[in-house]
Design a protein around this motif. Sequence first.
Motif, short mmCIF file in Angstrom:
data_model
loop_
_atom_site.label_atom_id
_atom_site.label_comp_id
_atom_site.label_asym_id
_atom_site.label_seq_id
_atom_site.Cartn_x
_atom_site.Cartn_y
_atom_site.Cartn_z
N GLN A 281 1.68 35.66 21.56
CA GLN A 281 0.31 36.02 21.17
C GLN A 281 0.30 37.35 20.42
N ASP A 282 1.09 38.30 20.90
CA ASP A 282 1.20 39.58 20.21
C ASP A 282 1.84 39.40 18.82
N ALA A 283 2.88 38.54 18.76
CA ALA A 283 3.55 38.29 17.48
C ALA A 283 2.61 37.62 16.49
N LEU A 284 1.77 36.72 16.99
CA LEU A 284 0.78 36.08 16.12
C LEU A 284 -0.21 37.10 15.57
N GLY A 285 -0.58 38.05 16.41
CA GLY A 285 -1.48 39.10 15.95
C GLY A 285 -0.85 39.93 14.84
N SER B 280 -2.93 29.45 -0.80
CA SER B 280 -1.82 29.27 0.16
C SER B 280 -1.92 30.29 1.29
N LEU B 281 -2.24 31.54 0.94
CA LEU B 281 -2.41 32.56 1.97
C LEU B 281 -3.58 32.23 2.89
N GLY B 282 -4.66 31.72 2.28
CA GLY B 282 -5.82 31.34 3.09
C GLY B 282 -5.50 30.21 4.05
N SER B 283 -4.66 29.27 3.61
CA SER B 283 -4.28 28.14 4.47
C SER B 283 -3.48 28.61 5.68
N ILE B 284 -2.49 29.46 5.42
CA ILE B 284 -1.67 29.94 6.54
C ILE B 284 -2.47 30.88 7.41
N GLN B 285 -3.42 31.60 6.82
CA GLN B 285 -4.32 32.47 7.59
C GLN B 285 -5.14 31.65 8.57
N SER B 286 -5.65 30.52 8.09
CA SER B 286 -6.43 29.63 8.95
C SER B 286 -5.56 29.04 10.05
N ARG B 287 -4.32 28.67 9.70
CA ARG B 287 -3.43 28.09 10.71
C ARG B 287 -3.08 29.10 11.79
N ILE B 288 -2.83 30.34 11.40
CA ILE B 288 -2.51 31.38 12.38
C ILE B 288 -3.69 31.60 13.32
N ASP B 289 -4.90 31.60 12.77
CA ASP B 289 -6.09 31.78 13.61
C ASP B 289 -6.21 30.65 14.63
N MET B 290 -5.97 29.41 14.17
CA MET B 290 -6.04 28.28 15.10
C MET B 290 -4.94 28.36 16.15
N GLN B 291 -3.75 28.81 15.74
CA GLN B 291 -2.64 28.92 16.69
C GLN B 291 -2.91 30.01 17.72
N GLU B 292 -3.54 31.10 17.30
CA GLU B 292 -3.91 32.16 18.24
C GLU B 292 -4.87 31.62 19.30
N ASP B 293 -5.86 30.86 18.85
CA ASP B 293 -6.81 30.27 19.80
C ASP B 293 -6.11 29.30 20.75
#
Length: 329
Positions: A64-68, A258-271
């Motif tokens: 979780q910290d690494a995702l942040g 592309s950055l927006g896509s991975i940004q969205s994926r990281i947000d979902m993964q954090e949740d």
Amino acid sequence: MASILTNAAAMAALQTLRSIDRSFETTQARVSSGLKVETAADNAAYWSIATTMRSDNRALATVQDALGLGAAKIDTAYAAMESAIEVVQEIKSKLVAAYGVGTDRSKIQEEINQLQQQLKSISESASFSGENWLQEDISDVTGTTATPVTVTKQVVASFIRNASGTVGVTTVDYPLNEDTVLFDTGGGNLGILDKLAMNGTTSLDFSVVTLDITDLGTVALQLDIAEPPGPHDDVDALDAMTQFVDEQLEAMTSAASSLGSIQSRIDMQEDFVATLIDTIDTGVGRLVDADMNEESTRLKALQTQQQLAIQSLSIANTNSQNILQLFQQ
């Protein structure tokens, strides 16, 4: 049979009292700790599972910290890319303004020069924790030949354990290459904003020479624009530069997507990781947590039983004195 050597009633009462005391100690420990399985002696299987899952949950907390941290890097790159797109849009509008007859192109050129420098400043500043996803060495230079390479950035996404007990870490990967990097620090000019274009002879890193609207004839020669009868056509040179800037703008927009896509994926993964941590905590609790309603009720009952057992033992111990009264009569 009454005996003064063997007091069977007292022995039975004592045995009952000992059993009640053991249950009382166990229940009191559960009430104090909140756990029905505190050590392996309580339930070896459940204790083993709970210990393993608690360890995995600690690993997930680190994930979780690494995702942040990864999200912060992506947010930085995305914010810088958005700013760079706005600057390139402004450069494009300045080139369009240069078409006007009688326009003071030298003033427009000064603005373009400053905007070019701003692009480099934005790219250089887009760094977080020592990583810059907009500037990277993405070229393998051999002599005068530059071959594009891909540098993969990884963000730790999850910690997994399969049925066989094997553990591993999964990552979210983001490629840094000629489609996503603004400036190539390897000297190969393969970034979006420093790549060679047109005939491949002029470095279009938004240098003043390439976007020099004050000497469009020279620019037309450099970009290999066919010479019509008479002087070079200024409009053709402006068309070529505007088209190039528009192509770079499209490439930057694609990179931002592309950055927006991975940004969205990281947000979902954090949740998801946060939910997973809570779910595992709940699952472990079902295995080892004590039911406090049940334990408090049992504790109250055992206290009553303990008092009755003590009273029973006291009565059993008076039997010998009762026998003595028979002899006194």
